[in-house]
Structure formats: C-alpha cells, structure tokens
Design a protein around this motif. Structure first.
Motif, mmCIF file in Angstrom:
data_model
loop_
_atom_site.group_PDB
_atom_site.id
_atom_site.type_symbol
_atom_site.label_atom_id
_atom_site.label_comp_id
_atom_site.label_asym_id
_atom_site.label_seq_id
_atom_site.Cartn_x
_atom_site.Cartn_y
_atom_site.Cartn_z
ATOM 1 N N ASP A 87 6.722 21.030 15.469
ATOM 2 C CA ASP A 87 6.522 20.075 15.808
ATOM 3 C C ASP A 87 5.053 21.766 16.468
ATOM 4 N N LEU A 88 4.467 22.706 15.109
ATOM 5 C CA LEU A 88 3.535 23.332 15.586
ATOM 6 C C LEU A 88 3.607 24.384 16.537
ATOM 7 N N SER A 89 4.536 24.475 16.907
ATOM 8 C CA SER A 89 5.149 25.021 18.077
ATOM 9 C C SER A 89 5.465 26.699 17.642
ATOM 10 N N TRP A 90 4.908 28.076 18.440
ATOM 11 C CA TRP A 90 5.511 29.253 18.010
ATOM 12 C C TRP A 90 7.129 29.296 17.832
ATOM 13 N N SER A 91 7.923 30.248 17.017
ATOM 14 C CA SER A 91 9.131 29.985 16.523
ATOM 15 C C SER A 91 9.147 31.162 16.159
ATOM 16 N N GLY A 92 8.427 32.743 15.912
ATOM 17 C CA GLY A 92 8.648 33.517 15.369
ATOM 18 C C GLY A 92 8.965 33.936 16.368
ATOM 19 N N GLY A 93 9.374 34.444 17.689
ATOM 20 C CA GLY A 93 9.935 35.472 18.614
ATOM 21 C C GLY A 93 8.800 36.248 18.835
ATOM 22 N N ALA A 94 9.592 37.577 18.578
ATOM 23 C CA ALA A 94 8.809 38.852 19.153
ATOM 24 C C ALA A 94 8.297 39.687 17.596
ATOM 25 N N ALA A 95 8.265 38.563 16.503
ATOM 26 C CA ALA A 95 6.975 39.016 15.928
ATOM 27 C C ALA A 95 5.326 38.774 15.900
ATOM 28 N N HIS A 96 4.994 39.550 14.914
ATOM 29 C CA HIS A 96 3.570 39.813 15.283
ATOM 30 C C HIS A 96 2.653 38.618 13.630
ATOM 31 N N LEU A 97 2.422 37.855 14.349
ATOM 32 C CA LEU A 97 1.255 36.999 13.292
ATOM 33 C C LEU A 97 -0.473 37.795 12.782
ATOM 34 N N VAL A 98 -0.827 37.933 12.276
ATOM 35 C CA VAL A 98 -1.927 38.535 11.814
ATOM 36 C C VAL A 98 -2.708 37.615 10.964
ATOM 37 N N SER A 99 -4.058 36.807 11.886
ATOM 38 C CA SER A 99 -5.015 36.137 11.214
ATOM 39 C C SER A 99 -6.326 36.735 10.503
ATOM 40 N N MET A 100 -6.009 36.869 9.251
ATOM 41 C CA MET A 100 -7.039 37.792 8.761
ATOM 42 C C MET A 100 -8.907 36.931 8.815
ATOM 43 N N GLY A 101 -9.303 36.169 9.076
ATOM 44 C CA GLY A 101 -10.425 35.333 9.963
ATOM 45 C C GLY A 101 -10.597 34.485 8.804
ATOM 46 N N ASP A 102 -11.416 33.906 8.742
ATOM 47 C CA ASP A 102 -12.120 32.634 8.423
ATOM 48 C C ASP A 102 -11.436 31.487 8.200
ATOM 49 N N LEU A 103 -10.826 31.554 9.658
ATOM 50 C CA LEU A 103 -11.055 30.267 10.060
ATOM 51 C C LEU A 103 -11.966 29.410 9.897
ATOM 52 N N VAL A 104 -12.963 29.519 10.222
ATOM 53 C CA VAL A 104 -13.987 27.785 10.354
ATOM 54 C C VAL A 104 -15.149 28.743 9.200
ATOM 55 N N VAL A 105 -14.415 27.191 7.483
ATOM 56 C CA VAL A 105 -14.818 27.982 6.570
ATOM 57 C C VAL A 105 -14.505 26.779 5.890
ATOM 58 N N ARG A 106 -16.069 25.970 5.264
ATOM 59 C CA ARG A 106 -16.258 24.929 5.286
ATOM 60 C C ARG A 106 -15.151 23.326 4.965
ATOM 61 N N SER A 107 -14.826 23.164 6.105
ATOM 62 C CA SER A 107 -13.481 22.176 6.321
ATOM 63 C C SER A 107 -13.973 21.305 8.037
ATOM 64 N N ALA A 108 -14.176 19.837 7.376
ATOM 65 C CA ALA A 108 -13.978 19.718 8.451
ATOM 66 C C ALA A 108 -12.770 19.433 9.448
ATOM 67 N N ARG A 109 -11.645 20.435 9.004
ATOM 68 C CA ARG A 109 -10.760 19.950 10.270
ATOM 69 C C ARG A 109 -10.962 21.941 10.984
ATOM 70 N N SER A 110 -11.910 22.739 10.915
ATOM 71 C CA SER A 110 -11.913 23.762 12.259
ATOM 72 C C SER A 110 -11.037 23.871 13.187
ATOM 73 N N ARG A 111 -11.893 22.330 13.816
ATOM 74 C CA ARG A 111 -11.456 23.076 14.799
ATOM 75 C C ARG A 111 -10.193 22.579 15.211
ATOM 76 N N GLU A 112 -9.378 22.174 14.330
ATOM 77 C CA GLU A 112 -7.949 21.967 15.342
ATOM 78 C C GLU A 112 -7.529 23.538 14.904
ATOM 79 N N VAL A 113 -7.841 24.126 13.788
ATOM 80 C CA VAL A 113 -7.443 24.963 13.923
ATOM 81 C C VAL A 113 -7.116 26.145 14.739
ATOM 82 N N LEU A 114 -8.682 26.495 14.954
ATOM 83 C CA LEU A 114 -9.170 27.182 16.038
ATOM 84 C C LEU A 114 -8.284 27.087 17.139
#
Length: 565
Positions: free
Chosen positions: A2-29
């Motif tokens: 269901d696209l909910s956080w399941s990582g508990g105490a883990a750390h997730l790092v996004s390296m950037g470029d979430l907005v890039v040549r895509s019609a779904r950038s808004r959903e990603v953000l």
C-alpha cells in the motif's frame, strides 16, 4: 503493497533527481514527502538529497519538463497569471493578438506551465520543500552526494557546507521569483543570460536592484557549475589514479570511508565501485524509458555492502567497475575485447601507411561483435654474442613484444590507459594486435590547431600518469604525435611502446626533470608489483634484465615519493 513505510528504524536515502523527464514526478514527490513523516514516526528516516534536476526546477530551468508533466498542474494554474503572461509575451515579441501569437505562446508555455512554476516557486508546496534538501549527508562512515566529490566541498563542516548551498539556492530562487512577478524576466531567458537582463531591468527600475544583485551573486554558486557537487562527473569518468586524490581529500575532510553518488548512469546498469571501494556509483538508469536501465538499491547493513535489483532475487555483491579503456559502440568490457582480438575471425587486413613498424589495420568479428585493431610485426633481434652486446641490442630494439608487455603491465598496476593489446599470429606472422580507438587527437594537433581540451578530466591531471608509466617502462619514444586523446571526452590513451623497456636506470632524457606525482592508490599498487608476477606476465615478451630494470626504476620512484610526503 500500500506504499506505506515498512522499514522500521532503517534509513532510506534518495539520491535526488526525483523530478526528471516524467509525467509522474508529482506522484513521486508526494510519496517521498509522505514517507518522510511515516519513517520518522517509526524511528527511521527518509533522507532526500538535492539533485541537479530539483535545483533546475526551482531556478526555472524547464528544458527537461514534458508537456505531460505540465498537464499534471493544469488544475492549479491561475487563469489571471496565464493571461498576464500572455500580455507580456505580446509586448516582448511586438505581436498582435491573433491565432499565430496564441499558438506561439502555447508552444512556449503549454497548459499547466504556470501551475508547475508556482508549485516549485520558493513559496510553493514542492519548491519550499526542495529548498530544505541537503546537498551532502554522512550516515555512519558513508557520504552521500548527488553528483560528485569536488574540491569546493572540503571547506567547512557538514552543516556549514549545506547552509552555504541552501542560501545560494534560496537567494537565487527568491530573486528570480521577484523578477518574474515584476515582469523584469521571463523563463525563456537561458540561465547564463538572466543576470545581464536583470541588471538592465534594475538600471531602469532601482527597486529591482536587490533582486538583480541577488540573482547575479548567487548564480555564481558551485551549485550551478559543471564541477559543482550536483553536476560533477569526474569521480565517475576520470582515471581513478588521478581522481582519487580529490576523493580522498573530501572523504578525509568529512571523516567518511566511502562516497555514494547518483547522477551518472553506469554503463551496465549495475551498481559498481571505483578507486578501491572509495566511490560507489548507484545510478543504474532507473528511468527505464529514457536510460534503458533498471531499478536498484545500494544496501549497507552492519558494515556489509551489497546491491538489490528489482529483477534479481536477493542481495548481490558490488563489483569493481569493469575495465574499458577507449570508447566502443557497445558495452563490451576489455576482457571481452581481449577475447575477440585473441580468438575472433579476421575479416580484413589493410596497410595503414604510417609508421616505421609498418602497422596494418585489422577488422575482427566474434559472437556478433566487430572490432578494429592495429597489427604490428616489427621485432628487431636482441640476442647478442655477449651479455653486453645483448644489453645494447635491447636498448636499441623496436619490438612488437613491448606493445603487449605495456598492456599487461598497465593491467597489473591498474593504470587503465593502455588499450587492449594481445599477441596474435595472422597470415603466418606473429605480432601485437591492439584495439583501435577511432578519432584520436594528438597533442601536436591540439597545440597547432589550438583545440580546447573540454573534457571532464583535465590534461594537467592526466599527464602525470603518463610520466610515471614512461619512467617505469623507460619509454624513449613518447612524442607529441603519440600523446593522444579521445575526441569526445579528451581522455588520454597511451600507445606506441615498441621502443620501451630499456635496461637503463633513472628516466628517459625528455622527462628527466619532470616532477613525478603518485597518488596513494597508484603507489600502493606499485608496491605490490613483484618480480615473480612480472616474470610470469611477461613470459616470451621481456628478458630478465628488462624486468629487473623495471623493478629498480619502480623502487627509485617509490623512494622519492615517500621522501616527498
């Protein structure tokens, strides 16, 4: 699921470029922004780095935005804002309000353009969030940055570096927004020209001086230049033996052992490491419709490092970057090219018509792959009537065997400058067969034609590697004609070593007074170079005195290097 956080105490790092040549950038953000809160509530964290595409979006650079992405913001677009922009467009273009003008305006400002621009403005939902993203973070002993490690980063602690870049980006975005609202700028003006246009507008309207000055000064930030932390590709593309000094400076400055980079897609769409595990490149072309790659994740857990791929089961080790010296039209590694040169079918062979060694150009195929190579058969005798006579002949020799020896030595020390070269017999003649690199530019051409060396990797950082190698093999034939670079990237390649591997001490005359520079990485590899390994690798190619002389020169080089540290 269901696209909910399941990582508990883990750390997730996004390296950037979430907005890039895509019609779904808004959903990603929206997803990432929600996960930040959910992870925090669970005792974990979601870290999102600033990527160059986020920086471009909040500074109004829209060349990577698709019409479909604009359309996602059409509902929020204020009709009054769009109408005002159209009136200003007519005034700038001196156009009447007709169908042609409306079509031209729509081409430049598709539906949703101003809704997206507002959402990514400094006060917009996404713009305000982006302006809070860090440029660099360190978790445990791993540093994360979108583009690469640059010298400018090693200036201040982590908080100061991020604060400086945050201020640069905020001032630019705020100044730009004020100038846009005043009608003093429009987003069709390219980034490099905006400061000049803003200054001209401020000269006519003094109330804009603060914003024009802010735009000009912040626009000089390292955030917006090719060798800045959001854009730099040198860690990914330049020779590890020269680039490692820069990486070590930044890693030491921040107390980190390794750096994880995005931005530059890997050739094989796999996570790789460079510089003996100092650099991890994890951009695997996840935007598959553009980069034809695959989704992947770098995983660090209790000191172990691995990679996960969407289309593979379980974590797998991260391997070193495959050797690829010289551009090629496909993804062949040098090991594969070596196999083709050694075992492939000879399709054609023609005289090149240059050089005293009478080289020939050969076309070879294997398993559907085709490569070109240079074949040399010149091999002057080195067997004399006495030891002294043999030594003299060695030191005057011109032999194809030295071409193969140079390649094998390059691989032993990880220099990565000599193209693949193998021993091969063709039409009854045995010689060296070297991978052909198209479009090389010689140092002589560069000087006489005053060509700008515009690659990521500066020549001043590449030449020292050549000097070290030429001392090691005592190369007496390095000329401006055989100092060559790739025409697209200005990467240096070392060719023509038939007059090398002399038994002399010291250095060739031409580089006797050149300061030799060794990185700790290259020095450590030279230290591991043993006579037994060389003797095995050079069997049938070099005589024992040549190998012994090479070891002596290596020892002298390392002795001088240790003194200089």
């Amino acid at each position: 699921a269901d696209l909910s956080w399941s990582g508990g105490a883990a750390h997730l790092v996004s390296m950037g470029d979430l907005v890039v040549r895509s019609a779904r950038s808004r959903e990603v953000l929206d997803l990432i922004m929600r996960l930040q809160g959910e992870a925090s509530a669970a005792g974990g964290a979601v870290h999102v780095l600033l990527g160059n595409h986020e920086a471009m979006r909040v500074t109004g650079e829209m060349e990577y935005v698709t019409d479909e992405e604009y359309a996602a913001f059409q509902q929020e677009e204020d009709p009054a804002t769009r109408q005002l922009a159209y009136q200003r467009f007519l005034q700038r273009q001196s156009k009447p309000d007709d169908d042609a003008a409306r079509a031209a305006f729509l081409e430049s400002y598709p539906p949703g353009f101003f809704g997206l621009q507002a959402a990514f403005s400094p006060t917009g939902r996404y713009g305000a969030w982006i302006l809070e993203r860090p440029v660099v973070i360190v978790i445990n002993d791993t540093l994360f940055v979108h583009g690469g490690l640059t010298d400018a980063m090693a200036d201040g602690d982590l908080e100061a570096v991020n604060s400086r870049y945050h201020n640069d980006l905020s001032i630019y975005a705020t100044s730009l927004q004020a100038l846009l609202e005043a009608g003093a700028l429009n987003l069709s003006v390219p980034f490099p020209e905006r400061a000049g246009d803003a200054a001209a507008a401020a000269a006519a309207n003094p109330s804009l001086v603060e914003w024009a000055d802010g735009l000009k000064l912040s626009g000089r930030s390292p955030l917006f230049v090719a060798d800045g932390p959001l854009w730099y590709r040198g860690n990914a593309w330049c020779n590890p033996n020269s680039e490692v000094d820069r990486a070590d400076r930044v890693l030491t400055h921040f107390g980190a052992k390794r750096a994880v980079l995005g931005h530059t897609p890997t050739t094989d769409s796999r996570i790789i490491q460079r510089m003996d595990e100092r650099i991890y490149m994890i951009d695997t072309g996840m935007l598959t419709d553009v980069y034809k790659g695959r989704p992947a994740a770098f995983v660090q857990n209790a000191g172990s490092i691995s990679a996960l791929y969407l289309d593979e089961a379980g974590a797998v080790p991260v391997k070193a970057e495959p050797r690829r010296v010289g551009p090629r039209s496909d993804r062949l590694t040098d090991d594969q090219i070596e196999d083709i040169l050694t075992n492939g079918k000879i399709e054609s062979i023609v005289d090149v018509g240059q050089g005293v060694t009478k080289p020939q150009k050969v076309e070879i195929t294997k398993d559907g792959h085709q490569v070109e190579a240079i074949f040399k058969t010149e091999s002057t005798p080195i067997q004399g009537s006495s030891r002294r006579q043999a030594q003299k002949l060695i030191n005057l020799s011109d032999r194809w065997q030295h071409e193969v020896a140079a390649y094998r030595l390059d691989r032993l020390i990880g220099l990565d400058l000599v193209p693949v070269t193998v021993e091969r017999t063709i039409n009854g003649k045995t010689g060296s067969l070297s991978f052909w690199i198209d479009g090389l530019i010689s140092e002589l051409d560069r000087e006489t034609k005053e060509l700008p060396a515009s690659g990521w990797c500066s020549l001043s950082e590449q030449w020292p590697l050549m000097f070290v190698f030429d001392v090691l093999i005592y190369n007496e034939d390095r000329t401006k004609q055989n100092m060559v670079y790739g025409e697209a990237d200005w990467m240096m390649y070392l060719i023509d070593h038939s007059r090398s591997f002399r038994t002399h001490r010291g250095r060739p005359t031409d580089i006797r007074n050149v300061e030799l520079k060794l990185s700790p990485l290259l020095a450590s590899r030279l230290e591991k170079l043993e006579f037994a390994d060389l003797n095995q690798a050079m069997s049938g190619l070099l005589e024992k005195p040549q190998i012994q002389a090479l070891i002596r020169r290596r020892d002298e080089m390392l002795k001088d290097w240790r003194k200089s540290r």
